[in-house]
Design a protein around this motif. Structure first.
Motif, short mmCIF file in Angstrom:
data_model
loop_
_atom_site.label_atom_id
_atom_site.label_comp_id
_atom_site.label_asym_id
_atom_site.label_seq_id
_atom_site.Cartn_x
_atom_site.Cartn_y
_atom_site.Cartn_z
N LEU A 19 99.61 28.95 21.31
CA LEU A 19 99.29 29.22 19.91
C LEU A 19 97.79 29.34 19.75
N GLU A 20 97.37 30.19 18.80
CA GLU A 20 95.95 30.33 18.45
C GLU A 20 95.82 30.26 16.95
N TRP A 21 94.75 29.60 16.46
CA TRP A 21 94.49 29.48 15.03
C TRP A 21 93.01 29.23 14.82
N LYS A 22 92.58 29.38 13.59
CA LYS A 22 91.20 29.10 13.20
C LYS A 22 91.17 27.78 12.44
N ALA A 23 90.11 27.00 12.67
CA ALA A 23 89.97 25.71 11.98
C ALA A 23 88.54 25.53 11.52
N ARG A 24 88.37 24.82 10.43
CA ARG A 24 87.02 24.48 9.93
C ARG A 24 86.65 23.10 10.46
N GLU A 25 85.52 23.03 11.15
CA GLU A 25 85.05 21.77 11.71
C GLU A 25 83.60 21.55 11.32
N PRO A 26 83.19 20.28 11.28
CA PRO A 26 81.79 19.99 10.97
C PRO A 26 80.87 20.65 11.99
N LYS B 16 74.46 19.73 8.08
CA LYS B 16 75.58 19.61 7.16
C LYS B 16 76.40 20.89 7.13
N GLY B 17 77.60 20.78 6.61
CA GLY B 17 78.46 21.95 6.46
C GLY B 17 79.50 22.04 7.56
N LYS B 18 80.26 23.12 7.47
CA LYS B 18 81.34 23.34 8.44
C LYS B 18 81.22 24.74 9.02
#
Length: 153
Positions: A116-123, A128-130
């Motif tokens: 499986l492949e997906w996009k994720a928001r990480e720090p 600061k920010g993601k």
């Protein structure tokens, strides 16, 4: 005896139509035969009719009082056969394992596992920010508790 006869007829029908495969076969105490099939290219009403008629043609209704129902595995039904994963490559799956739940695009299905492949928001690593990162996971079939195709409208 009815179950053995139905199983043999079903195997014969699926040998003739190798694009179709069995998901489940149940026969109730009242001899209600329920057959769920899937196909490498999906399942048409004609495919269900073919299986039903193939099984019915050699069942003696004088000997067995039965009813038969042939249907496709529904769009929201969990994937249970490895061939179902292959036919759903490039679709989004929701996969639950004992360790985690993952939703991603199925990019590969081998004999032993899926990818499986997906996009994720990480720090961000610094500051600061993601940041959006691409993730992927290989999951062995035996680790899958449940997998379903995510239907998007």
């Amino acid at each position: 005896m009815l179950k053995t006869t139905v199983k043999n007829l079903l195997e014969e029908a699926l040998t003739e139509r190798q694009d179709l495969f069995l998901i489940s076969l149940t026969i109730s105490a009242e001899n209600h035969i329920n057959i769920v099939i899937d196909g490498d290219n999906g399942v048409l009403v004609e495919d269900c009719i073919f299986i039903s008629r193939f099984v019915e043609k050699d069942l003696d209704s004088e000997e067995h009082d039965y009813s038969i129902e042939v249907m496709s595995a529904g769009a929201a039904a969990p994937l249970t056969d490895r061939r179902q994963y292959v036919k759903n490559i490039n679709r989004t799956l929701s996969v639950r394992t004992n360790a985690e739940d993952i939703e991603g695009v199925l990019t590969n299905a081998t004999e032993n596992d899926i990818q499986l492949e997906w996009k994720a928001r990480e720090p961000k690593p610094v500051g600061k920010g993601k940041v959006t990162v691409n993730k992927q996971a290989k999951i062995a079939y035996q680790d899958i508790v449940e997998a379903k195709v995510v239907i998007k409208f």
